[in-house]
Design an enzyme around this catalytic site. Sequence first.
Site, PDB file in Angstrom:
ATOM      1  N   ASN A 146       2.586   6.920   3.782  1.00 57.23           N
ATOM      2  CA  ASN A 146       3.018   5.659   4.378  1.00 57.23           C
ATOM      3  C   ASN A 146       3.265   4.652   3.260  1.00 57.23           C
ATOM      4  OD1 ASN A 146       3.694   3.786   6.353  1.00 57.23           O
ATOM      5  ND2 ASN A 146       1.683   3.780   7.340  1.00 57.23           N
ATOM      6  N   GLU A 165       5.456   5.906   8.545  1.00 54.81           N
ATOM      7  CA  GLU A 165       4.816   7.201   8.392  1.00 54.81           C
ATOM      8  C   GLU A 165       5.825   8.344   8.260  1.00 54.81           C
ATOM      9  OE1 GLU A 165       4.242   5.074  10.872  1.00 54.81           O
ATOM     10  OE2 GLU A 165       2.105   4.534  10.766  1.00 54.81           O
ATOM     11  N   TRP A 225      -7.583   8.637  15.755  1.00 59.60           N
ATOM     12  CA  TRP A 225      -6.122   8.763  15.662  1.00 59.60           C
ATOM     13  C   TRP A 225      -5.634  10.002  14.917  1.00 59.60           C
ATOM     14  CZ3 TRP A 225      -3.538   8.825  10.906  1.00 59.60           C
ATOM     15  CH2 TRP A 225      -4.326   8.521   9.791  1.00 59.60           C
ATOM     16  N   GLU A 252       0.843  -1.203   0.000  1.00 57.55           N
ATOM     17  CA  GLU A 252       0.000   0.000   0.000  1.00 57.55           C
ATOM     18  C   GLU A 252       0.872   1.245   0.000  1.00 57.55           C
ATOM     19  OE1 GLU A 252      -3.526  -0.090   2.593  1.00 57.55           O
ATOM     20  OE2 GLU A 252      -2.999   1.922   3.261  1.00 57.55           O
ATOM     21  N   GLU A 272      -2.445  10.651   2.998  1.00 56.74           N
ATOM     22  CA  GLU A 272      -3.569  10.851   3.908  1.00 56.74           C
ATOM     23  C   GLU A 272      -3.519  12.276   4.454  1.00 56.74           C
ATOM     24  OE1 GLU A 272      -4.333   6.497   5.899  1.00 56.74           O
ATOM     25  OE2 GLU A 272      -2.515   7.560   6.486  1.00 56.74           O
ATOM     26  N   ASP A 295       0.314   5.367   0.499  1.00 58.34           N
ATOM     27  CA  ASP A 295      -0.736   6.270   0.975  1.00 58.34           C
ATOM     28  C   ASP A 295      -0.393   7.738   0.977  1.00 58.34           C
ATOM     29  OD1 ASP A 295      -2.548   4.271   2.104  1.00 58.34           O
ATOM     30  OD2 ASP A 295      -0.983   3.942   3.593  1.00 58.34           O
TER      31      ASP A 295
END
Length: 292
Positions: free
Chosen positions: A126, A136, A200, A107, A111, A109
């Site tokens: 990530n 991250e 989170w 994956e 975000e 990412d």
Amino acid sequence: MASMAFQVFAAILLFSFLASVLSVTNGSGDVAFDVNYSISWGADHVVSLNQGSEIHLTMDSNSGSGFQSKLEYGSGFFHVNLKTPSRDTAGTVTAFYLTSHTNAHDELDFEFLGNLEGKPITLQTNVFVNGKGGREERINLWFDPSQDFHSYKILWNRNLIVFFVDDTPIRVFLNKSNKGVDYPTQPMQVIASLWNGENWATDGGKIKIDWRYAPFVASFRGFSIDGCPANGHGTQQCSLPKYWWNTGTYTSLSATQKIAYQQVRRKYLTYDYCSDRARYHVLPPECPQLSS
Ligand SMILES: *[C@@H]1O[C@H](CO)[C@@H](O)[C@H](O)[C@H]1NC(C)=O
Ligand SMILES: *[C@@H]1O[C@H](CO)[C@@H](O)[C@H](O)[C@H]1NC(C)=O
Ligand SMILES: *[C@@H]1O[C@H](CO)[C@@H](O)[C@H](O)[C@H]1NC(C)=O
């Protein structure tokens, strides 16, 4: 007055005609949403504008929403133009990412972590390989991503993965398989979503979503896909040089790109797992990615 109203009416007709023609392809390779994407989640919270040239993902206390590519890809230069929700967006997450649908998944990412009005929206990236994430990185952008459309791109070929904001590389993940670092190889789907991450996303989950600001709206444009379709077979043929993103300037950062990348990290990086010694007493083998 009547003739004025008619002129306005005629102009609107002409405009919507042009918009419908342009939405199929506007000459820069842009295509309507439906060509390569479909809604995956919260269909009644998705709004399509101008025949699919713009999509709004919305979220209220009932649901968020999302869309996904119809195909999976084994390499490519994936991009979208997006504008995050504005005002008080604490607890919301706007995501644009690639993911494989496997147990030990790969994956990549982007975000956007919402924030209280007036506080910066954090862009987190990530990388997961074979189900292992924990990589991250966070930056506070040099602009407010809720004010205008900007392009967010992920280059993925066998040499490297680069995350770009507009044309600035903000993150690099090199293929260091010769040093024992795992590298994504699984077919991945392109996904965008707006979801509730209040446990989170903002201040470690301390700041929750204020639903008085709902519905939250994330806007997307630019639905062409530059990718090597990998459905039904592996990603092997996706490294062939017939795909432009596997060749030439796409196989490494140029000197200019490296300077821009170092500058972003010096000025805007707020978290990098590669320097989190409390979390990783022994740093992961891919760290650091590029030496200064
Ligand atoms: C096509 O659409 C893209 C994205 O909306 C835009 O950046 C580009 O300028 C448009 N090209 C033309 C020829 O209208
Ligand atoms: C986009 O969709 C069209 C129509 O289904 C398909 O022919 C094309 O291969 C797709 N392009 C990509 C890059 O997936
Ligand atoms: C990573 O690079 C090596 C060469 O160093 C190559 O053999 C391998 O196929 C690459 N991995 C992927 C997943 O492309």
